[in-house]
Each structure stands twice: as C-alpha cells, then as structure tokens.
Design a protein around this motif. Structure first.
Motif, mmCIF file in Angstrom:
data_model
loop_
_atom_site.group_PDB
_atom_site.id
_atom_site.type_symbol
_atom_site.label_atom_id
_atom_site.label_comp_id
_atom_site.label_asym_id
_atom_site.label_seq_id
_atom_site.Cartn_x
_atom_site.Cartn_y
_atom_site.Cartn_z
ATOM 1 N N LEU A 23 52.712 55.979 33.076
ATOM 2 C CA LEU A 23 52.555 56.792 34.288
ATOM 3 C C LEU A 23 53.473 56.295 35.400
ATOM 4 C CD1 LEU A 23 48.734 57.497 34.829
ATOM 5 C CD2 LEU A 23 50.546 59.186 34.529
ATOM 6 N N CYS A 24 53.523 54.978 35.565
ATOM 7 C CA CYS A 24 54.376 54.397 36.602
ATOM 8 C C CYS A 24 55.841 54.729 36.351
ATOM 9 C CB CYS A 24 54.184 52.885 36.657
ATOM 10 S SG CYS A 24 52.622 52.370 37.418
ATOM 11 N N ARG A 25 56.242 54.696 35.116
ATOM 12 C CA ARG A 25 57.625 55.056 34.783
ATOM 13 C C ARG A 25 57.891 56.523 35.119
ATOM 14 N NH1 ARG A 25 59.392 53.784 28.794
ATOM 15 N NH2 ARG A 25 57.770 55.353 28.382
ATOM 16 N N GLN A 26 56.901 57.375 34.831
ATOM 17 C CA GLN A 26 57.036 58.803 35.123
ATOM 18 C C GLN A 26 57.180 59.052 36.624
ATOM 19 O OE1 GLN A 26 57.036 61.490 33.018
ATOM 20 N NE2 GLN A 26 57.019 63.040 34.626
ATOM 21 N N PHE A 27 56.377 58.333 37.424
ATOM 22 C CA PHE A 27 56.342 58.568 38.860
ATOM 23 C C PHE A 27 57.191 57.575 39.659
ATOM 24 C CE2 PHE A 27 52.219 60.498 37.578
ATOM 25 C CZ PHE A 27 52.455 61.773 38.066
ATOM 26 N N ASN A 28 57.926 56.704 38.948
ATOM 27 C CA ASN A 28 58.709 55.671 39.615
ATOM 28 C C ASN A 28 57.813 54.851 40.553
ATOM 29 O OD1 ASN A 28 61.035 54.210 40.251
ATOM 30 N ND2 ASN A 28 61.546 55.532 41.981
ATOM 31 N N ALA A 29 56.674 54.449 40.024
ATOM 32 C CA ALA A 29 55.653 53.743 40.801
ATOM 33 C C ALA A 29 55.601 52.263 40.407
ATOM 34 C CB ALA A 29 54.290 54.384 40.589
ATOM 35 N N LYS A 30 54.943 51.484 41.231
ATOM 36 C CA LYS A 30 54.734 50.065 40.954
ATOM 37 C C LYS A 30 53.360 49.877 40.329
ATOM 38 C CE LYS A 30 54.626 45.486 43.162
ATOM 39 N NZ LYS A 30 54.830 44.731 44.419
ATOM 40 N N LEU A 31 53.258 49.015 39.340
ATOM 41 C CA LEU A 31 51.999 48.762 38.649
ATOM 42 C C LEU A 31 51.435 47.411 39.063
ATOM 43 C CD1 LEU A 31 49.970 49.697 36.442
ATOM 44 C CD2 LEU A 31 51.355 48.428 34.786
ATOM 45 N N ILE A 32 50.138 47.385 39.344
ATOM 46 C CA ILE A 32 49.440 46.119 39.615
ATOM 47 C C ILE A 32 48.398 45.933 38.523
ATOM 48 C CG2 ILE A 32 47.984 44.809 41.199
ATOM 49 C CD1 ILE A 32 49.977 47.710 42.559
ATOM 50 N N ILE A 33 48.523 44.861 37.762
ATOM 51 C CA ILE A 33 47.571 44.573 36.685
ATOM 52 C C ILE A 33 46.548 43.563 37.195
ATOM 53 C CG2 ILE A 33 47.284 43.784 34.314
ATOM 54 C CD1 ILE A 33 50.189 44.479 33.782
ATOM 55 N N TYR A 34 45.270 43.924 37.072
ATOM 56 C CA TYR A 34 44.209 43.052 37.583
ATOM 57 C C TYR A 34 43.286 42.591 36.460
ATOM 58 C CZ TYR A 34 39.754 41.682 39.567
ATOM 59 O OH TYR A 34 38.591 40.995 39.845
ATOM 60 N N ASN A 35 42.931 41.323 36.512
ATOM 61 C CA ASN A 35 41.973 40.773 35.563
ATOM 62 C C ASN A 35 40.875 40.032 36.319
ATOM 63 O OD1 ASN A 35 41.474 37.822 33.961
ATOM 64 N ND2 ASN A 35 41.005 39.687 32.829
ATOM 65 N N ALA A 36 39.635 40.392 36.037
ATOM 66 C CA ALA A 36 38.490 39.682 36.600
ATOM 67 C C ALA A 36 38.124 38.571 35.623
ATOM 68 C CB ALA A 36 37.318 40.633 36.798
ATOM 69 N N PHE A 37 38.444 37.342 35.985
ATOM 70 C CA PHE A 37 38.219 36.212 35.090
ATOM 71 C C PHE A 37 36.728 35.999 34.845
ATOM 72 C CE2 PHE A 37 37.459 31.570 34.585
ATOM 73 C CZ PHE A 37 38.021 31.449 33.319
ATOM 74 N N ILE A 38 36.385 35.897 33.576
ATOM 75 C CA ILE A 38 34.992 35.651 33.183
ATOM 76 C C ILE A 38 34.947 34.393 32.317
ATOM 77 C CG2 ILE A 38 32.998 36.538 31.912
ATOM 78 C CD1 ILE A 38 33.990 39.354 32.512
ATOM 79 N N VAL A 39 34.048 33.500 32.624
ATOM 80 C CA VAL A 39 33.904 32.276 31.830
ATOM 81 C C VAL A 39 33.372 32.649 30.451
ATOM 82 C CG1 VAL A 39 32.753 30.038 31.627
ATOM 83 C CG2 VAL A 39 33.464 30.895 33.883
ATOM 84 N N PRO A 40 34.035 32.229 29.371
ATOM 85 C CA PRO A 40 33.557 32.528 28.018
ATOM 86 C C PRO A 40 32.118 32.074 27.815
ATOM 87 C CG PRO A 40 35.760 31.567 27.962
ATOM 88 C CD PRO A 40 35.268 31.442 29.377
ATOM 89 N N VAL A 41 31.395 32.802 26.982
ATOM 90 C CA VAL A 41 29.967 32.521 26.769
ATOM 91 C C VAL A 41 29.743 31.092 26.305
ATOM 92 C CG1 VAL A 41 27.931 33.132 25.424
ATOM 93 C CG2 VAL A 41 29.445 34.931 26.273
ATOM 94 N N HIS A 42 30.563 30.641 25.347
ATOM 95 C CA HIS A 42 30.352 29.283 24.825
ATOM 96 C C HIS A 42 30.568 28.232 25.909
ATOM 97 C CE1 HIS A 42 34.754 29.675 24.478
ATOM 98 N NE2 HIS A 42 34.785 28.360 24.586
ATOM 99 N N ALA A 43 31.498 28.518 26.846
ATOM 100 C CA ALA A 43 31.755 27.571 27.930
ATOM 101 C C ALA A 43 30.677 27.653 29.004
ATOM 102 C CB ALA A 43 33.125 27.846 28.549
ATOM 103 N N ALA A 44 30.173 28.865 29.205
ATOM 104 C CA ALA A 44 29.147 29.058 30.231
ATOM 105 C C ALA A 44 27.852 28.331 29.865
ATOM 106 C CB ALA A 44 28.877 30.545 30.425
#
Length: 272
Positions: A23-44
């Motif tokens: 989509l960004c390529r189509q619209f000549n837009a900038k992409l922001i990739i977001y990740n919400a870090f979650i502690v793995p279950v075994h580590a938690a």
C-alpha cells in the motif's frame, strides 16, 4: 502519507506488514512498523532480572530493525520502526499522533473471527479507537482494489467525512464502488423521504467516482454481505462501526462465524 502496521512476528502479522508495504508503495507513503513487546510465557513464569529483561528487549528490537530494513529494500519505501512494552491500543494512539499516520493496518485471523469479530486485538482496536483500521486476513495480497464494497446503513445516514474518505480512496486507486445496504423492510423504505434524502447525500459525497447502489431485503446481514462480496468480486470491504443498529448485528457471535467462513478480503473500518 504515513501508514502504521502492528506486528507480533506471526505469519498473520507478517502478511499484514507485506500488505501495508505494498500500500505504501502504491501511495508513495512512509511505513511505521510497531511491535508491542511481550515477555515470553516461559520467561514470565521465572524471576526475571533487569539485565535479562533488557537483553530480551534488545533482541526484540534487533528483530524489528531487521524486519524494517528488509521491507524497505523489498518495496523501495521509507520504513521506521517502534517497539514498546505496553498495551497495543494505548501505544497505537500515541504513535498515530507522533507520526500523524492516517491508517492502522492489523492482521486478521479467521480462527479468531469465530471467537469475536476479527481477533482479540483487532476487535479491541476497532471498537475503542477513533481512527481507520484496515484488517488483513491471512493470505490476502495487495494487487490493487479495483472493486470496493461499501456496506453501510443508508437510513442511519453516512457522515460527509466518511464519504470523503471513501471517495478519495476510490479516486486514488481508480476503483469502482458499490454502496450496499441490507434491511428487512427495504421495499417499504425505498420510496420514503428519509431514504431519498440519504441516497442524495451519498450521491453528493461520492461525486466524481464510479459507483452504484444495491439494496437487499433480508434480516441476514452477514450472509448477504458475504454473498455480495463474491457476486461483486470485491477486493475490499468498507464498513462504519456503530454502537447500535447495523454494526451491533455484526458483533453477534453466531452471525460473525458466518462471515468468518467467507471473508477473504481486507476490511476497512472507518469510524464516525
């Protein structure tokens, strides 16, 4: 233009990132990739030291950076990335303001659809947030959006700002729009003053783009939308979430499962 996409590095999220990048390529837009870090279950389940937590956070940050660099090269677009240890909905609001993004893209699992409308996170974002959300089902690829199905509650009225967004999207993508409305009493309402006024407003709002109307008499909203997606060969479904009425019928779980079995195209939710 800027587009924000959330990822948890799952296959469904990876597909959403690829779709957002196209989509960004189509619209000549900038992409922001977001990740919400979650502690793995075994580590938690263990006593984490501050050093161990920081190490996991940095490892996650490195993975996100590599993802952003790969997407930037593959699609020839600008890509930024953000990671945080916080709730997805809260951080999405902050990032929308920070980057002045106009759209949020999220992955959509058909298995989660059976549990709720579009998976727990996606559902929460659509219900609570006041910004456009594009939900991408697993396997969907961006090849243009030549046909857009705009399913709306005509008699409840469609705000001018929503029509403007639909018109602009259609114009930018050179798409054909079908305005689709399902109601049990459509024949009785078709010639009413309120229906005429609503149609006039839609006609004015979509002036300048190719569109058509289709009304169906039925109490089975979900089934009719699913059938029309196939009949119209739609590549995008647009809906306006509402607390009551038309939208309320969609979040009923038994009807939602019916939609889940046939919905293979992206769904764009435009809030009031």
């Amino acid at each position: 233009m800027k587009i924000l996409v959330a990822t948890d590095f799952s296959a469904i999220a990876d597909n959403a990132v690829e779709y957002a990048a196209a989509l960004c390529r189509q619209f000549n837009a900038k992409l922001i990739i977001y990740n919400a870090f979650i502690v793995p279950v075994h580590a938690a389940n263990t006593l984490l030291t501050a050093e161990s937590f920081q190490e996991m956070l940095e490892k996650n940050q490195g993975k996100l950076k590599k993802c952003a660099e790969t997407v930037s090269v593959n699609y020839g677009i600008q890509v930024a990335y953000e990671a945080s240890y916080s709730f997805v909905e809260d951080e999405l609001k902050n990032l929308l303001l920070k980057y002045e993004a106009s759209l949020v893209v999220l992955g959509m699992s058909t298995k989660s659809l059976e549990q709720d409308l579009m998976g727990n996170t996606t559902t929460a974002v659509i219900k609570k947030m006041k910004f456009p959300v594009l939900a991408i089902p697993s396997g969907a690829k961006f090849t243009g959006m030549k046909k857009i199905l705009f399913a709306c509650d005509v008699l409840q009225g469609v705000p001018a700002k929503v029509l403007e967004q639909v018109r602009n999207l259609s114009s930018d993508l050179h798409s054909q729009i079908e305005v689709f409305f399902v109601d049990e009493k459509i024949e009785e309402l078709r010639n009413s003053d309120s229906a005429t006024l609503a149609i006039d407003i839609i006609n004015d709002g979509l002036e300048g783009v190719t569109y058509s109307h289709k009304n169906v008499r039925s109490s089975a909203v979900i089934e009719e939308i699913g059938k029309e997606i196939i009949a119209f060969q739609a590549e995008l479904l647009i809906m306006v979430p509402k607390k009551y009425g038309f939208w309320a019928s969609l979040v009923h779980k038994s009807k939602t499962r019916m939609l889940a079995s046939g919905l293979e195209i992206p769904l764009l939710s435009i809030p009031l």
